[in-house]
Design a protein around this motif. Structure first.
Motif, PDB file in Angstrom:
ATOM      1  N   UNK A 157       0.848  -1.183   0.000  1.00 42.55           N
ATOM      2  CA  UNK A 157       0.000   0.000   0.000  1.00 42.55           C
ATOM      3  C   UNK A 157       0.891   1.242   0.000  1.00 42.55           C
ATOM      4  N   UNK A 158       0.437   2.289  -0.712  1.00 46.98           N
ATOM      5  CA  UNK A 158       1.203   3.535  -0.830  1.00 46.98           C
ATOM      6  C   UNK A 158       0.361   4.676  -0.279  1.00 46.98           C
ATOM      7  N   UNK A 159       0.969   5.512   0.559  1.00 43.65           N
ATOM      8  CA  UNK A 159       0.247   6.648   1.131  1.00 43.65           C
ATOM      9  C   UNK A 159       1.144   7.879   1.155  1.00 43.65           C
ATOM     10  N   UNK A 160       0.638   8.986   0.591  1.00 49.37           N
ATOM     11  CA  UNK A 160       1.414  10.238   0.588  1.00 49.37           C
ATOM     12  C   UNK A 160       0.821  11.292   1.513  1.00 49.37           C
ATOM     13  N   UNK A 202       3.858   1.648   2.542  1.00 46.22           N
ATOM     14  CA  UNK A 202       4.962   2.542   2.168  1.00 46.22           C
ATOM     15  C   UNK A 202       4.436   3.970   2.238  1.00 46.22           C
ATOM     16  N   UNK A 203       4.945   4.752   3.193  1.00 51.33           N
ATOM     17  CA  UNK A 203       4.489   6.135   3.357  1.00 51.33           C
ATOM     18  C   UNK A 203       5.608   7.084   2.951  1.00 51.33           C
ATOM     19  N   UNK A 204       5.225   8.200   2.349  1.00 51.94           N
ATOM     20  CA  UNK A 204       6.227   9.145   1.850  1.00 51.94           C
ATOM     21  C   UNK A 204       6.764  10.060   2.940  1.00 51.94           C
ATOM     22  N   UNK A 205       6.159   9.998   4.116  1.00 49.67           N
ATOM     23  CA  UNK A 205       6.634  10.752   5.271  1.00 49.67           C
ATOM     24  C   UNK A 205       6.166  10.009   6.514  1.00 49.67           C
ATOM     25  N   UNK A 206       6.808  10.239   7.625  1.00 45.82           N
ATOM     26  CA  UNK A 206       6.450   9.518   8.845  1.00 45.82           C
ATOM     27  C   UNK A 206       5.247  10.193   9.496  1.00 45.82           C
ATOM     28  N   UNK A 250       2.620   9.112  11.127  1.00 49.23           N
ATOM     29  CA  UNK A 250       2.148   8.662  12.430  1.00 49.23           C
ATOM     30  C   UNK A 250       3.267   8.257  13.384  1.00 49.23           C
ATOM     31  N   UNK A 251       4.308   7.683  12.866  1.00 47.63           N
ATOM     32  CA  UNK A 251       5.289   7.010  13.705  1.00 47.63           C
ATOM     33  C   UNK A 251       4.875   5.561  13.865  1.00 47.63           C
ATOM     34  N   UNK A 252       5.841   4.705  14.118  1.00 49.40           N
ATOM     35  CA  UNK A 252       5.578   3.271  14.165  1.00 49.40           C
ATOM     36  C   UNK A 252       4.632   2.890  15.294  1.00 49.40           C
ATOM     37  N   UNK A 253       4.768   3.526  16.449  1.00 52.11           N
ATOM     38  CA  UNK A 253       3.942   3.176  17.605  1.00 52.11           C
ATOM     39  C   UNK A 253       2.463   3.427  17.324  1.00 52.11           C
ATOM     40  N   UNK A 254       2.137   4.572  16.744  1.00 48.78           N
ATOM     41  CA  UNK A 254       0.746   4.885  16.441  1.00 48.78           C
ATOM     42  C   UNK A 254       0.209   3.957  15.363  1.00 48.78           C
ATOM     43  N   UNK A 255       1.051   3.651  14.364  1.00 44.30           N
ATOM     44  CA  UNK A 255       0.621   2.724  13.319  1.00 44.30           C
ATOM     45  C   UNK A 255       0.289   1.357  13.906  1.00 44.30           C
ATOM     46  N   UNK A 256       1.163   0.856  14.767  1.00 45.51           N
ATOM     47  CA  UNK A 256       0.931  -0.460  15.367  1.00 45.51           C
ATOM     48  C   UNK A 256      -0.338  -0.458  16.209  1.00 45.51           C
ATOM     49  N   UNK A 257      -0.627   0.651  16.865  1.00 44.87           N
ATOM     50  CA  UNK A 257      -1.846   0.751  17.656  1.00 44.87           C
ATOM     51  C   UNK A 257      -3.070   0.722  16.743  1.00 44.87           C
ATOM     52  N   UNK A 258      -2.999   1.451  15.632  1.00 44.27           N
ATOM     53  CA  UNK A 258      -4.121   1.469  14.687  1.00 44.27           C
ATOM     54  C   UNK A 258      -4.354   0.090  14.092  1.00 44.27           C
ATOM     55  N   UNK A 281       8.857   3.888   5.970  1.00 44.18           N
ATOM     56  CA  UNK A 281       8.940   5.311   5.656  1.00 44.18           C
ATOM     57  C   UNK A 281       9.922   5.514   4.510  1.00 44.18           C
ATOM     58  N   UNK A 282       9.408   6.002   3.398  1.00 44.81           N
ATOM     59  CA  UNK A 282      10.242   6.282   2.234  1.00 44.81           C
ATOM     60  C   UNK A 282      10.219   7.765   1.903  1.00 44.81           C
ATOM     61  N   UNK A 283      10.056   8.030   0.611  1.00 40.88           N
ATOM     62  CA  UNK A 283       9.972   9.446   0.207  1.00 40.88           C
ATOM     63  C   UNK A 283       9.155   9.560  -1.073  1.00 40.88           C
TER      64      UNK A 283
END
Length: 205
Positions: free
Chosen positions: A137-140, A173-177, A179-187, A203-205
């Motif tokens: 999945x890609x998210x910008x 794959x997100x173009x910027x951080x 949420x941060x990993x902790x918030x993502x894992x919670x979601x 986290x990519x670009x």
């Protein structure tokens, strides 16, 4: 064999600690969902190349999954070294797929039977020899990230009916951080996805 023995001592120690060996347990999230003894699992995996165990194939497959997960975790690094800036989901998984095809030959011409009444579900990458399917999945932006997490709920329902695949990966794959990993894992945890679905926040670009 002398070199192999030295590796054995390095991994398991020269003196056998029976108390430690019998007390270490973990949960097998890949197949059975049952607890297993970590010492025996490591020992079986170490002895698998000698072909002295009846279930050696299972532990060779487990080694393959470890390689797979290292590749998925390094999605951003792989894309960066290729000098690419992907703008879509397809561009992300195509950049990684040729690496996976080189490591896992069965990924080149995979087949699946994820058929439903209204449509056929096609994961981005299939690795039959590991019984694994991968969805990228890609998210910008943050809104898109929320949307693609929700899309996995549909994928979970769609990727059923094919007994050849029992382990699924969702790589975000997100173009910027955002949420941060902790918030993502919670979601992810709040969605109560099945245990055989494993997420990666990249986290990519």
């Amino acid at each position: 064999m002398h070199a192999y023995l030295r590796q054995f001592y390095r991994i398991f120690g020269v003196m056998f600690d029976a108390s430690k060996a019998t007390s270490g347990y973990d949960i097998d999230l890949y197949w059975s969902g049952e607890p297993y003894n970590t010492f025996l699992a490591s020992l079986r995996q170490f002895l698998a190349p000698l072909n002295v165990l009846g279930d050696a194939d299972r532990y060779l497959k487990l080694s393959g999954i470890q390689y797979l997960e290292v590749i998925l975790e390094n999605t951003a690094s792989i894309i960066h070294k290729m000098g690419q800036t992907p703008a879509s989901e397809a561009e992300v998984y195509k950049a990684v797929r040729h690496i996976l095809e080189s490591v896992f030959p069965s990924a080149k011409t995979p087949k699946s039977n994820f058929f439903k009444t209204a449509q056929e579900y096609k994961p981005d990458i299939l690795i039959p020899e590991l019984s694994s399917a991968i969805e990228y999945k890609h998210a910008n932006n943050e809104a898109k990230l929320k949307a693609v997490i929700a899309q996995i709920s549909d994928d979970v329902k769609g990727y059923t009916g094919d007994d050849d695949y029992n382990l699924f990966y969702a790589v975000f794959y997100v173009t910027n951080d955002f949420w941060g990993k902790a918030k993502f894992e919670k979601a992810w945890e709040e969605k109560n996805f099945p245990k055989n679905w494993r997420p990666y926040y990249i986290v990519g670009k």
